[in-house]
Design an enzyme around this catalytic site. Structure first.
Site, PDB file in Angstrom:
ATOM      1  N   ASP A 174     -51.753 -28.915 -36.001  1.00 35.06           N
ATOM      2  CA  ASP A 174     -50.904 -28.426 -34.927  1.00 35.06           C
ATOM      3  C   ASP A 174     -51.762 -27.878 -33.792  1.00 35.06           C
ATOM      4  O   ASP A 174     -52.846 -28.389 -33.527  1.00 35.06           O
ATOM      5  CB  ASP A 174     -49.957 -27.363 -35.489  1.00 35.06           C
ATOM      6  CG  ASP A 174     -48.579 -27.420 -34.862  1.00 35.06           C
ATOM      7  OD1 ASP A 174     -48.463 -27.047 -33.676  1.00 35.06           O
ATOM      8  OD2 ASP A 174     -47.625 -27.842 -35.535  1.00 35.06           O
ATOM      9  N   HIS A 180     -47.209 -22.842 -31.402  1.00 32.26           N
ATOM     10  CA  HIS A 180     -46.480 -23.724 -32.315  1.00 32.26           C
ATOM     11  C   HIS A 180     -47.106 -23.763 -33.703  1.00 32.26           C
ATOM     12  O   HIS A 180     -46.401 -23.732 -34.721  1.00 32.26           O
ATOM     13  CB  HIS A 180     -46.438 -25.126 -31.692  1.00 32.26           C
ATOM     14  CG  HIS A 180     -45.512 -26.078 -32.352  1.00 32.26           C
ATOM     15  ND1 HIS A 180     -45.932 -26.980 -33.300  1.00 32.26           N
ATOM     16  CD2 HIS A 180     -44.184 -26.300 -32.187  1.00 32.26           C
ATOM     17  CE1 HIS A 180     -44.902 -27.721 -33.688  1.00 32.26           C
ATOM     18  NE2 HIS A 180     -43.838 -27.324 -33.034  1.00 32.26           N
ATOM     19  N   SER A 203     -39.506 -29.687 -35.889  1.00 28.88           N
ATOM     20  CA  SER A 203     -40.800 -29.056 -36.155  1.00 28.88           C
ATOM     21  C   SER A 203     -40.694 -27.973 -37.214  1.00 28.88           C
ATOM     22  O   SER A 203     -41.647 -27.707 -37.942  1.00 28.88           O
ATOM     23  CB  SER A 203     -41.352 -28.415 -34.878  1.00 28.88           C
ATOM     24  OG  SER A 203     -42.101 -29.318 -34.132  1.00 28.88           O
TER      25      SER A 203
END
Length: 677
Positions: A182, A252, A442
């Site tokens: 990520d 994220h 996600s």
């Protein structure tokens, strides 16, 4: 056959800035200023052979060798080429100035050294699309009132909840490493502990890396997330970030890692699903996303696979989480990486995508990957989630219900974050809430990845295919009623349809048998059910000897490596021929024992099946495809010349050749000896 993959659209999505913000379309990918492709060389290609790279060579040696290869290709391409990073054993990145990637692909395809050349497509983190049903307001620190609802037992309100609480009685993921590929990691977040490993930064371009290290953009062992914000100037300028969209930093990777492995039982923050597992952050996404080449390299590294100039992770992951993707079919780059990672025994879990019911993103659409669709709390497909036959299972992706400006999102996926909008704020550890929301496939993906870690910790011998089978076979059925579109939208919720070129919001997922392609996978994740199936399950396995059989030689099949539940034994074995491939008509002997044998008569592919039953009546079956090669050709034996007078003695060479021919015939026809007629 050479082919040019379709250019993908970035699937990075925006945190909503305000409930009252107008709807905005997803920002399309804009071709970088320089062409960027992945070139794969043919086996035995002159360029690759002449500039071979020894395993374990230094980065400088690898870079020099690849640049010489690039120089060789540049003559045919008619443009200077710059070599980039390796992608597996036989491929690496190439860049060129003054042309687009598609043009460079066409020019390189004609080179006799090249097996395939493809655009190095950009990938983006999969968050919620900025669409009016799921917009959010400014962060306030309040809510959600329901907390981590997605970890509890399913009920009338939370139909898609995953029953993780019950799984913790058996497994917390201890002993398993989960890689999060990520944006990197906020190592100082207050809700992570010593189980957080150092990781690696795989981003190879400074313009996207935003790396604070002295050598910006160089791959290194620092997986810290410096932020992925994009300024208005960068977005409107002429550089590589043009039209990427003005964004604050997403954090994220930390959000995804929090769902999987945040510290639990420490009296603060949130609970992680696999809070006994270790988290291995691999930074592959930076400003405006990331490239397939870096992601594929990160996948291999995380699984412990050595690459030119880079040794694999010292603590290889058994689960890889990829909450990222882009549109288009599964590329050769991804397919090869997936194959190698799964061969190492690692499970790959990837997000379906957030383009409102369109086709599944890549790499979630790659064979062997566990693709994850997103659900509303009511169990229906959430509007932003993509869907299709490549999906394996579905899990909560978060949804809001309230869409009025200033009202809280009711059912987001609570997780770890930072208060910084560009770089991380020191001491800025926070958690997402009902106004600073985290929803999207996600966040459905790490829920499944965490459950996979629980399963593997409960039974470490399981293969990736068996983990997938367990998650699917233990999943709960999708509901066919009980959902609505809210008080302001009386439109009834209908059944999901196959994806096409139009949006598809909330819909009811179809229920299908395990192994039958559906649209949202085999059902809704049940973590406790999966752990129970792992510990008590029976799993048939088939081993073939020799591994590469030839026509005329016997093939021995064994089911003795089949996994049996604790305290159980296999009572019956049953072998059957699914497809003889025109080279086998049946088994050579008994078919009711732990082993069986075949005698293929020619080259072809044979498919066999083993059914096993244990002493409690549980059954399991496995299929095995066996590729049979043609028998080696025995060269004719030429007798020696006898000389002018005839009757000369045979030479030693001729006798040795005759002996070799006889031995070959014995191997092809075991049990047959020479006898007088």
């Amino acid at each position: 056959m050479l082919k040019t993959p379709a250019r993908i659209v970035c699937l990075g999505v925006l945190f909503a800035a305000a409930m009252a913000a107008p709807t905005r379309a997803l920002t399309p990918t804009v071709e970088p200023v320089n062409a960027r492709v992945i070139v794969t060389y043919k086996a035995g290609a002159a360029l690759a052979r002449d500039h071979a790279v020894a395993r374990g060579a230094s980065r400088r040696v690898v870079a020099d060798a690849y640049q010489r290869r690039a120089d060789g290709l540049a003559r045919g391409a008619g443009v200077p080429l710059r070599a980039g990073r390796a992608v597996g054993e036989h491929a690496h990145v190439l860049t060129a100035s003054g042309m687009d990637s598609a043009t460079l692909v066409r020019r390189l395809q004609a080179d006799p050294n090249v097996a395939e050349v493809a655009i190095d497509r950009r990938q983006r983190a999969l968050l919620v699309p900025n669409d009016p049903l799921y917009a959010a307001g400014p962060a306030s620190g309040r809510g959600p009132d329901v907390g981590q609802w997605y970890l509890r037992a399913a009920g009338d309100l939370f139909r898609s909840a995953t029953n993780v609480e019950a799984a913790w009685d058996v497994s917390t993921g201890t002993g398993i490493v989960v890689a999060v590929l990520d944006t990197g990691m906020l190592f100082d977040h207050l809700d992570f502990d010593s189980r957080l490993l150092a990781g690696y930064d795989m981003i190879s371009d400074a313009a996207y890396a935003n790396d604070v290290e002295p050598i910006g953009g160089e791959r290194d062992a620092d997986a810290a997330d410096p932020g992925d914000w994009i300024t208005a100037g960068e977005n409107s300028g002429s550089g590589p970030l043009r039209n990427c969209g003005v964004e604050d930093s997403s954090w994220h990777g930390t959000k995804v890692a929090g769902i999987i492995g945040a510290a639990t039982g420490n009296g603060l923050g949130m609970a992680g699903i696999a809070h006994g597992a270790r988290i291995l952050p691999v930074r592959v996404l930076g400003k405006c996303g990331g490239f397939e080449s870096d992601i594929a390299a990160g996948m291999r590294w995380a699984a412990g696979i050595d690459q030119p100039g880079l040794l694999g992770a010292a603590t290889p992951a058994k689960v890889l989480n990829l909450s990222l993707g882009g549109d288009g079919a599964c590329s050769t780059t991804y397919r090869d990486a997936v194959t190698e990672v799964i061969a190492r025994g690692a499970v790959i879990v990837a997000a379906a995508g957030n383009t409102t019911g369109r086709a599944v993103s890549s790499p979630a659409n790659c064979p062997g990957v566990i693709g994850v669709a997103g659900l509303r709390h009511a169990g229906s497909k959430v509007g932003f989630s993509d869907l299709g036959p490549e999906i394996s299972i579905a899990a909560p992706g978060g949804n809001c219900i309230n869409i009025t400006a200033g009202t809280p999102c009711l059912y987001p996926i609570l997780t770890a974050s930072n208060s910084g909008t560009r770089g991380p704020n020191a001491g800025g550890s926070i958690f997402t809430d009902s106004f600073d929301i985290s929803v999207g496939t996600s966040f459905a993906t790490p829920i499944v990845a965490g459950a996979a870690a629980l399963v593997l910790a409960a039974r470490p011998q399981l293969t990736p295919a068996e983990v997938k089978q367990i998650l699917q076979s233990s999943a709960r059925a999708f509901p066919a009623s009980g959902a609505d579109n809210g008080p302001d939208d009386p439109t009834p919720v209908t059944a999901c349809r196959a994806p096409d070129s139009t949006n598809q919001l909330q819909c009811y997922c179809p229920n299908v048998a395990v192994g039958v392609p559906g649209l949202c996978g085999a059902g809704m994740l049940d973590a406790a059910g999966a752990v129970a199936a792992a510990t008590g399950g029976l799993f048939a396995r088939i081993e073939a000897t020799p591994a590469s059989p030839q026509a005329g030689a016997a093939v021995t099949l064994s089911g003795s490596s089949s996994l049996v539940g604790n305290g159980r034994v296999v009572r019956t074995w049953a072998w059957s021929l699914v497809n003889g491939g025109g080279v086998v008509s049946g088994f050579s002997g008994a078919t009711d024992a732990a082993s069986a044998s075949l005698q293929p008569t020619a080259a072809g592919t044979v498919v066999v099946r083993l059914n096993v039953t244990d002493d409690l009546g549980a059954t399991s079956s496995a299929d095995r495809s066996i590729a049979v090669a043609a028998a080696p050709v025995v060269p004719p034996v030429t007798p020696p010349a006898t000389g002018g007078g005839g009757g000369g003695a045979a030479s030693w060479a001729w006798l040795l050749a005759l002996l070799a021919a006889v031995q070959s015939l014995r191997q092809r026809h075991p049990g047959r000896g020479c006898k007088a007629e």
